[in-house]
Scaffold this motif. Structure first.
Motif, short mmCIF file in Angstrom:
data_model
loop_
_atom_site.label_atom_id
_atom_site.label_comp_id
_atom_site.label_asym_id
_atom_site.label_seq_id
_atom_site.Cartn_x
_atom_site.Cartn_y
_atom_site.Cartn_z
N GLN A 85 0.81 -1.22 0.00
CA GLN A 85 0.00 0.00 0.00
C GLN A 85 0.85 1.26 0.00
N GLY A 86 2.17 1.11 0.06
CA GLY A 86 3.04 2.26 -0.06
C GLY A 86 3.71 2.69 1.23
N LEU A 87 3.68 1.88 2.25
CA LEU A 87 4.32 2.21 3.52
C LEU A 87 5.84 2.30 3.33
N LYS A 88 6.41 3.46 3.71
CA LYS A 88 7.84 3.67 3.49
C LYS A 88 8.44 4.44 4.65
N GLY A 89 9.76 4.47 4.68
CA GLY A 89 10.50 5.33 5.59
C GLY A 89 10.32 5.01 7.06
N THR A 90 10.20 6.06 7.85
CA THR A 90 10.11 5.92 9.31
C THR A 90 8.85 5.15 9.71
N LYS A 91 7.75 5.41 9.04
CA LYS A 91 6.50 4.69 9.36
C LYS A 91 6.69 3.19 9.17
N ARG A 92 7.38 2.82 8.09
CA ARG A 92 7.62 1.40 7.82
C ARG A 92 8.45 0.77 8.95
N THR A 93 9.48 1.48 9.40
CA THR A 93 10.33 0.98 10.48
C THR A 93 9.53 0.84 11.78
N ILE A 94 8.72 1.85 12.08
CA ILE A 94 7.91 1.80 13.31
C ILE A 94 6.92 0.64 13.26
N ILE A 95 6.24 0.48 12.14
CA ILE A 95 5.28 -0.62 11.99
C ILE A 95 5.99 -1.97 12.09
N LYS A 96 7.14 -2.09 11.44
CA LYS A 96 7.88 -3.35 11.47
C LYS A 96 8.22 -3.74 12.90
N TRP A 97 8.77 -2.81 13.66
CA TRP A 97 9.17 -3.13 15.04
C TRP A 97 7.98 -3.31 15.97
N THR A 98 6.89 -2.60 15.70
CA THR A 98 5.66 -2.80 16.48
C THR A 98 5.13 -4.21 16.24
N LEU A 99 5.13 -4.65 15.00
CA LEU A 99 4.66 -6.01 14.68
C LEU A 99 5.58 -7.08 15.28
N ILE A 100 6.88 -6.81 15.27
CA ILE A 100 7.83 -7.77 15.87
C ILE A 100 7.59 -7.88 17.37
#
Length: 125
Positions: A85-100
Motif C-alpha cells: 500500500q506504499g508504507l515507506k521510511g520511518t513509518k515502515r520501520t515503526i510498523i515493522k518493530w511494532t509487529l515484531i
C-alpha cells in the motif's frame, strides 16, 4: 494494462515462507477442525479434556508450532500488505518493530498458556 506489484521479491525467502506456513496451517486447521468438531463435540470440550490433550508432547509440540507459524504467517502478511500500500521510511520501520514486539508478546503469552494447560512450570511467574 495493470502491472503486478508485490513487496515479495521473486525467489525471496519471505515469499517462500509465506507459502510454506500457509500449507502447514491448512493441514493443522483441518486436524483441529476434525478433532474438535467430529471427534469431540462442543458440549464435550472441557478445560480438563483440553489439559489432558496438552499433556501429550506430540499435541503440545504441534500447538506450539501452530502458534509460531500462525503468528509469522499473519504478521508477515499484514506487513507485506502495508508495504504494498506504499508504507515507506520511518513509518515502515515503526510498523515493522511494532509487529515484531507484538509477535514476541503473543508467542510468549501463548507458550505460557500452553504450559499452564500442560502442567509445565518453567518460570516462577
Amino acid at each position: 494494462m495493470a502491472e503486478r506489484y508485490s513487496s515479495f521479491r521473486p525467489g525471496g525467502r519471505r515469499w517462500l515462507w509465506q507459502r510454506i506456513t500457509a500449507a502447514f496451517l491448512v493441514v493443522v486447521l483441518a486436524f483441529h477442525f476434525f478433532l474438535l468438531h467430529f471427534i469431540y463435540h462442543a458440549d464435550e470440550v472441557t478445560f480438563a479434556l483440553s489439559s489432558a490433550r496438552m499433556e501429550s508432547w506430540a499435541y503440545y509440540s504441534l500447538m506450539i508450532l501452530f502458534l509460531v507459524t500462525a503468528t509469522f504467517h499473519g504478521v508477515n502478511g499484514v506487513y507485506n500488505a502495508l508495504i504494498n500500500q506504499g508504507l515507506k521510511g520511518t513509518k515502515r520501520t515503526i510498523i515493522k518493530w511494532t509487529l515484531i514486539v507484538a509477535s514476541v508478546i503473543l508467542i510468549v503469552q501463548g507458550v505460557r498458556t500452553a504450559n499452564a494447560w500442560a502442567g509445565i512450570t518453567i518460570l516462577p511467574f
